[in-house]
Every structure is written in structure tokens, then in C-alpha cells.
Scaffold this motif. Structure first.
Motif, mmCIF file in Angstrom:
data_model
loop_
_atom_site.group_PDB
_atom_site.id
_atom_site.type_symbol
_atom_site.label_atom_id
_atom_site.label_comp_id
_atom_site.label_asym_id
_atom_site.label_seq_id
_atom_site.Cartn_x
_atom_site.Cartn_y
_atom_site.Cartn_z
ATOM 1 N N UNK A 34 0.838 -1.193 0.000
ATOM 2 C CA UNK A 34 0.000 0.000 0.000
ATOM 3 C C UNK A 34 0.872 1.242 0.000
ATOM 4 N N UNK A 36 0.554 5.233 1.414
ATOM 5 C CA UNK A 36 -0.185 6.192 2.214
ATOM 6 C C UNK A 36 0.446 7.565 1.994
ATOM 7 N N UNK A 38 0.756 11.454 3.786
ATOM 8 C CA UNK A 38 0.600 12.109 5.088
ATOM 9 C C UNK A 38 0.939 13.592 4.969
ATOM 10 N N UNK A 40 1.338 17.258 7.117
ATOM 11 C CA UNK A 40 1.744 17.614 8.480
ATOM 12 C C UNK A 40 0.549 17.713 9.421
ATOM 13 N N UNK A 41 0.718 17.239 10.625
ATOM 14 C CA UNK A 41 -0.286 17.320 11.683
ATOM 15 C C UNK A 41 -1.547 16.511 11.372
ATOM 16 N N UNK A 42 -1.479 15.621 10.399
ATOM 17 C CA UNK A 42 -2.603 14.732 10.128
ATOM 18 C C UNK A 42 -2.116 13.290 10.113
ATOM 19 N N UNK A 43 -3.039 12.346 10.304
ATOM 20 C CA UNK A 43 -2.672 10.947 10.163
ATOM 21 C C UNK A 43 -2.528 10.576 8.701
ATOM 22 N N UNK A 44 -1.820 9.484 8.410
ATOM 23 C CA UNK A 44 -1.698 9.028 7.022
ATOM 24 C C UNK A 44 -3.058 8.678 6.431
ATOM 25 N N UNK A 46 -4.905 6.526 3.183
ATOM 26 C CA UNK A 46 -4.670 5.494 2.179
ATOM 27 C C UNK A 46 -4.757 6.088 0.781
ATOM 28 N N UNK A 89 4.325 7.176 2.334
ATOM 29 C CA UNK A 89 4.817 5.952 2.982
ATOM 30 C C UNK A 89 4.412 4.739 2.162
ATOM 31 N N UNK A 103 5.937 -0.448 7.562
ATOM 32 C CA UNK A 103 6.020 0.810 6.829
ATOM 33 C C UNK A 103 7.463 1.183 6.533
#
Lengths: 113, 113
Positions: A34, A36, A38, A40-44, A46, A89, A103
Motif C-alpha cells: 500500500x 499512504x 501524510x 503535516x499534523x494529520x494521520x496518514x 490510504x 509511505x 512501513x
């Protein structure tokens, strides 16, 4: 020992051009991959996946290529847009085991206007 | 909301104190994961839950780290006697099933002084 490697920590590309992000893995049992993204300041979030039964998967501007013999996959973004600037990622797993995604360290993509 | 939520968003603590991080997964997602991202590093797998049980705790870095999940929903990650090297972004993700796409929360930024 890193099982998933992203050897380019950063990449800069001009808007409208192709971005190619690379990922290499060492565990030949990995069969599900996979990408991903990302910010800044956020989750990855998909982006796209590919299983080992395929060598290419496409979703809009994003295409993932898998070369099993080389244990290499790449993410192509065409055309690149400034909003694509993020850390990307690569992740790998053995599908039947499911949960243990490994990862890579990530590649920071900067798309220049 | 429809996504994974985490609280607190930021936590500053003194070395030696205990901290508790919370994750609310997407409703109906049976699998829940905790990851850690240290400065300049990739995502490090910590622990995985399937329902309320944790079949894979292999990533927990020391016995100061523990996690639980109750009711097949909310999970808490507890770090006892925090150390400066625990400073990182702690990310939670959930998926419908172990093999399915993981959806990440925004993370909790932990700073241990």
C-alpha cells in the motif's frame, strides 16, 4: 534491519511533471502493498494498493507498479500537483497475516508551482 | 464523526509521569492498531487488536507500554514512567478486518520533558 526501504528521503518535482516514488522490500513473503500519504499534523491516508498477483494498479493520477523479482514497487503521480506535496509511505504485509503492516520511512514530495 | 479520533491531540508531560492516550476507531471496525512516529522516522508498529484481544504485541518497546481495548471499540495506550525517548506522535488506525485498508486518526503528539 529495515524490511521496507524508501531510499529517497525527499523529492522535488515541477508541477505538471511525473513524480516517481520508489520502495524496496526484503521479505519475499510480502504479497500486499500500500501507499499512504501524510500531510503535516494529520494521520496518514490510504492512497492505493496492489497485491502480488498484479504488476500494475491505476487510480486516476496514481499508478503503482510492482516488480516482484526485484522486490521493488513504485508510485507514479501524473500530472503532479502542488496539493500532492506530502510525505508518502510505502507499506507491505503478508496478506493472510493481515495485521502486521511494515512501513517504510517515507519520502517527502514537494511539487513546485 | 465518521473517522478515527484520538485524544488528546497534544500532551506535554514530565519525565517519570504516566500518560494515557485514547483512540476511538471507526464504528464497526474490528481491527485496531497503534503506531508511533518519532521525529524523522517512519511509522513503528506497536500493537494490534482484533476485537478486545491483542494477538500481536510484538512492537511494544518496553514493559512500560501497555494497551487495552474494551467493548471492541475504544482503546487506550498507557505509557508508565515516561522517558524523553517516548516523545513521538502516537497514531491509531482501524480497519474493518485485519487485511483491509487501515484508516488513521490525526495522532497524539507526546512531548516528555
Amino acid at each position: 534491519d529495515q524490511q521496507v526501504k524508501q531510499n529517497s528521503p525527499s523529492l522535488s518535482v515541477q508541477e505538471g511533471r511525473i513524480s516517481i516514488l520508489n520502495c524496496d522490500y526484503t521479505n519475499s513473503m510480502f504479497d500486499y502493498f500500500l501507499w499512504y500519504k501524510k500531510y503535516p499534523a494529520e494521520g496518514p491516508t490510504f492512497l492505493i494498493s496492489i497485491s502480488s498477483i498484479k504488476d500494475k494498479n491505476e487510480d486516476g493520477r496514481f499508478t503503482v507498479f510492482l516488480n516482484k523479482s526485484a522486490k521493488h514497487l513504485s508510485l507514479h503521480i501524473v500530472p503532479s500537483q502542488p496539493g500532492d506535496s506530502a510525505v508518502y509511505f510505502c507499506a507491505a504485509s503478508v496478506y493472510i497475516y493481515g495485521q502486521n503492516f511494515v512501513f517504510g520511512p517515507g519520502t517527502r514530495l514537494s511539487v513546485l508551482p | 464523526g465518521a473517522g478515527v479520533s484520538q485524544s488528546p491531540s497534544n500532551k506535554v508531560t514530565e519525565k517519570g509521569k504516566d500518560v494515557e492516550l485514547r483512540c476511538d476507531p471507526i464504528s464497526g471496525h474490528t481491527a485496531l492498531y497503534w503506531y508511533r512516529q518519532s521525529l524523522g522516522q517512519g511509522l513503528e508498529f506497536l500493537i494490534y487488536f482484533q476485537g478486545n484481544s491483542a494477538p500481536d504485541k510484538s512492537g511494544l518497546p518496553s514493559d512500560r507500554f501497555s494497551a487495552e481495548r474494551t467493548g471492541g471499540s475504544v482503546s487506550t495506550l498507557t505509557i508508565q514512567r515516561t522517558q524523553q525517548e517516548d516523545s513521538a506522535v502516537y497514531l491509531c488506525a482501524s480497519s474493518l478486518a485485519p487485511q483491509e485498508t487501515q484508516y488513521f486518526g490525526p495522532g497524539t503528539r507526546l512531548l516528555v520533558l
